[in-house]
Design a protein around this motif. Structure first.
Motif, mmCIF file in Angstrom:
data_model
loop_
_atom_site.group_PDB
_atom_site.id
_atom_site.type_symbol
_atom_site.label_atom_id
_atom_site.label_comp_id
_atom_site.label_asym_id
_atom_site.label_seq_id
_atom_site.Cartn_x
_atom_site.Cartn_y
_atom_site.Cartn_z
ATOM 1 N N THR A 14 0.977 -1.245 -0.194
ATOM 2 C CA THR A 14 -0.194 -0.187 -0.105
ATOM 3 C C THR A 14 1.313 1.116 -0.119
ATOM 4 O OG1 THR A 14 -1.392 -1.100 1.271
ATOM 5 C CG2 THR A 14 -1.438 1.724 1.407
ATOM 6 N N LEU A 15 1.734 0.875 0.857
ATOM 7 C CA LEU A 15 2.901 2.495 0.994
ATOM 8 C C LEU A 15 3.438 2.741 -0.269
ATOM 9 C CD1 LEU A 15 3.622 4.313 3.063
ATOM 10 C CD2 LEU A 15 5.308 3.217 3.632
ATOM 11 N N LYS A 20 4.389 5.974 -5.257
ATOM 12 C CA LYS A 20 4.202 5.105 -7.090
ATOM 13 C C LYS A 20 3.339 6.953 -7.433
ATOM 14 C CE LYS A 20 4.792 2.124 -10.678
ATOM 15 N NZ LYS A 20 3.577 2.250 -11.197
ATOM 16 N N ASN A 21 2.088 6.665 -7.014
ATOM 17 C CA ASN A 21 1.252 7.432 -7.507
ATOM 18 C C ASN A 21 1.314 8.745 -7.288
ATOM 19 O OD1 ASN A 21 -0.312 5.377 -8.058
ATOM 20 N ND2 ASN A 21 -1.900 5.209 -5.958
ATOM 21 N N LYS A 67 4.140 13.668 -1.040
ATOM 22 C CA LYS A 67 4.612 14.088 -2.174
ATOM 23 C C LYS A 67 5.794 13.876 -2.860
ATOM 24 C CE LYS A 67 3.055 18.747 -2.638
ATOM 25 N NZ LYS A 67 2.519 19.940 -2.242
ATOM 26 N N ALA A 68 6.310 13.887 -3.806
ATOM 27 C CA ALA A 68 7.009 13.356 -5.079
ATOM 28 C C ALA A 68 7.571 14.611 -5.650
ATOM 29 C CB ALA A 68 7.424 12.586 -4.559
ATOM 30 N N GLY A 135 12.792 3.726 -13.372
ATOM 31 C CA GLY A 135 11.294 3.287 -13.350
ATOM 32 C C GLY A 135 10.051 4.227 -14.177
ATOM 33 N N PHE A 136 10.399 5.056 -14.761
ATOM 34 C CA PHE A 136 9.813 5.775 -15.578
ATOM 35 C C PHE A 136 10.979 6.300 -16.889
ATOM 36 C CE2 PHE A 136 8.376 6.693 -11.348
ATOM 37 C CZ PHE A 136 6.893 6.678 -11.386
ATOM 38 N N GLU A 137 10.954 5.844 -17.391
ATOM 39 C CA GLU A 137 12.006 6.227 -18.526
ATOM 40 C C GLU A 137 11.221 5.583 -19.767
ATOM 41 O OE1 GLU A 137 13.036 3.673 -16.165
ATOM 42 O OE2 GLU A 137 15.496 4.171 -15.658
#
Length: 156
Positions: A14-15, A20-21, A67-68, A135-137
């Protein structure tokens, strides 16, 4: 590993999904503000690294927001070569005190707001290339590694 039933119901999973969101929300915000374009790295150019900065914010009711922020590792840049000056639009404490005095004297109401992308509105003249977050490439059609060419300022 994350697909197993034992992990999906766990607090760690969940974390993981929550952070990730938050990262996806940050990247979507950067795209919506036209902060960068994805391109190949020109020969002779070196990309600035990037890193994630995480924060948990809590409002007065106790609601937690994750927040990221994807920020540039600006400490790798050299003044005069990679950039000419730095600027961050922040409020002076004296200005805030004057504003609060006017609020009290005129019986006004003050509302606080958190602007998610406060620093993303300044266009930049320099050519700055930023590595994509792990991870987002996004790769080119030929499988070549791409970078972000910044159009607007980014924290870091």
């Amino acid at each position: 590993m994350w697909n197993s039933p034992n992990v999906q119901g766990s607090s760690k999973f969940t974390l993981y999904i929550t952070w990730k969101n938050a990262m996806e929300e940050e990247l979507n915000s950067l795209r919506e503000n036209d902060t960068f374009e994805i391109t190949t790295l020109p020969e002779g150019k070196h990309p600035v690294g990037g890193k994630w900065v995480y924060a948990i914010k809590e409002d007065f009711e106790g609601t937690r927001r994750f927040k990221a922020r994807y920020v540039a590792k600006g400490y790798n840049q050299v003044k005069g070569i990679d950039y000419k000056e730095t600027f961050a639009p922040t409020a002076n404490i004296t200005s805030i005190r004057i504003l609060m005095q006017l609020v009290v004297q005129n019986d006004l109401i003050v509302h606080q707001m958190d602007v998610k992308t406060a620093y993303l509105h300044a266009p930049i003249a320099e050519e700055i290339y930023l590595e994509q977050p792990e991870g987002f490439e996004v790769l080119s059609d030929t499988g070549e590694k791409l970078v972000y060419k910044l159009k607007k300022s980014l924290m870091g």
